[in-house]
Scaffold this active site. Sequence first.
Site, mmCIF file in Angstrom:
data_model
loop_
_atom_site.group_PDB
_atom_site.id
_atom_site.type_symbol
_atom_site.label_atom_id
_atom_site.label_comp_id
_atom_site.label_asym_id
_atom_site.label_seq_id
_atom_site.Cartn_x
_atom_site.Cartn_y
_atom_site.Cartn_z
ATOM 1 C CD GLU A 18 101.903 55.055 51.904
ATOM 2 O OE1 GLU A 18 101.465 54.227 52.729
ATOM 3 O OE2 GLU A 18 101.610 55.028 50.705
ATOM 4 N NE ARG A 101 110.744 56.370 47.850
ATOM 5 C CZ ARG A 101 109.454 56.048 47.967
ATOM 6 N NH1 ARG A 101 109.095 54.907 48.563
ATOM 7 N NH2 ARG A 101 108.508 56.826 47.474
ATOM 8 C CG ASN A 103 106.077 52.644 48.216
ATOM 9 O OD1 ASN A 103 106.334 53.730 48.740
ATOM 10 N ND2 ASN A 103 104.923 52.411 47.621
ATOM 11 C CD GLU A 121 106.968 58.508 43.703
ATOM 12 O OE1 GLU A 121 105.829 58.218 43.342
ATOM 13 O OE2 GLU A 121 107.238 59.003 44.811
ATOM 14 C CG ASP A 204 99.251 54.699 48.049
ATOM 15 O OD1 ASP A 204 100.038 53.899 48.567
ATOM 16 O OD2 ASP A 204 99.527 55.903 47.895
#
Length: 299
Positions: A18, A101, A103, A121, A204
């Site tokens: 990411e 958390r 992202n 998740e 995303d």
Amino acid sequence: MSSIKIECVLPENCHCGESPVWEEASGSLLFVDIPGKKFCRWNPLTKAVQRMTMDAPVTSVALRKSGGYVATVGTKFCALNLEDQSVVALATVDKDKKNNRFNDGKVDPAGRYFAGTMAEETAPAVLERHQGSLYALFPDHQVKKYFDQVDISNGLDWSLDHKIFYYIDSLAYSVDAFDYDLQTGQISNRRSIYKLEKEEQIPDGMCIDTEGKLWVACYNGGRVIRLDPETGKRLQTVKLPVDKTTSCCFGGKDYSEMYVTCARDGLDPDSLSRQPEAGGIFKITGLGVKGIPPYSYAG
């Protein structure tokens, strides 16, 4: 238009790669592996990869004007130093939500570090809904909370004139826009500018090009799409040989190359055998458009 070329340039095998960010000063690509709790800096010329392991999921990274980097780690905004591997917490959010958390995150044109949260998740894109919020770490290390009830706080960027803030809450399957006041960091007037098609799957990470068009990585959709935020139309689809594309940024010489991160987690053995490059870093050339340099955190 020149022909588009897609190649896996770094077989990093990220669980969930990411937050790609181009660092012009070192000619390197920064990125993270969220479940791997790793921050990485890769130099395409020397092929060297420097890695730094955290004690919690590291979910986004950004440049810092004063040197080093800032990152979101667990529920903390942190300062990172790759040379001595130090991590210094600057602020903590969601203290009442032990299962949350951070992202995705990105720095705005005034040097504020925007990042949002989500519940952890139980499987990719499976989580307790409406637990997240959007925050910004201002240069004085004060934190502002913008809104809550977020599912998966994700891609974000600003229009070229700095008057619009673009934002993705993944499970809304929408790219949203807000009016943006650069002086104060205030946002208002939320609206949807693009709803994803079924085959595009989950929006995303996101970045903007020099023509003011948005590029969105589509998780489970195996593609990045180019959108016109003014008309709400999709202009282009670029498919990759992996399903779980997570984020994208421009980099390289003149910011003419696109780098795309992706994930391995959530792929069964059959899928992994069909896409062995899953979790790698991809480079797309020949798009015919360029990106803009990332902003640096001013604190």
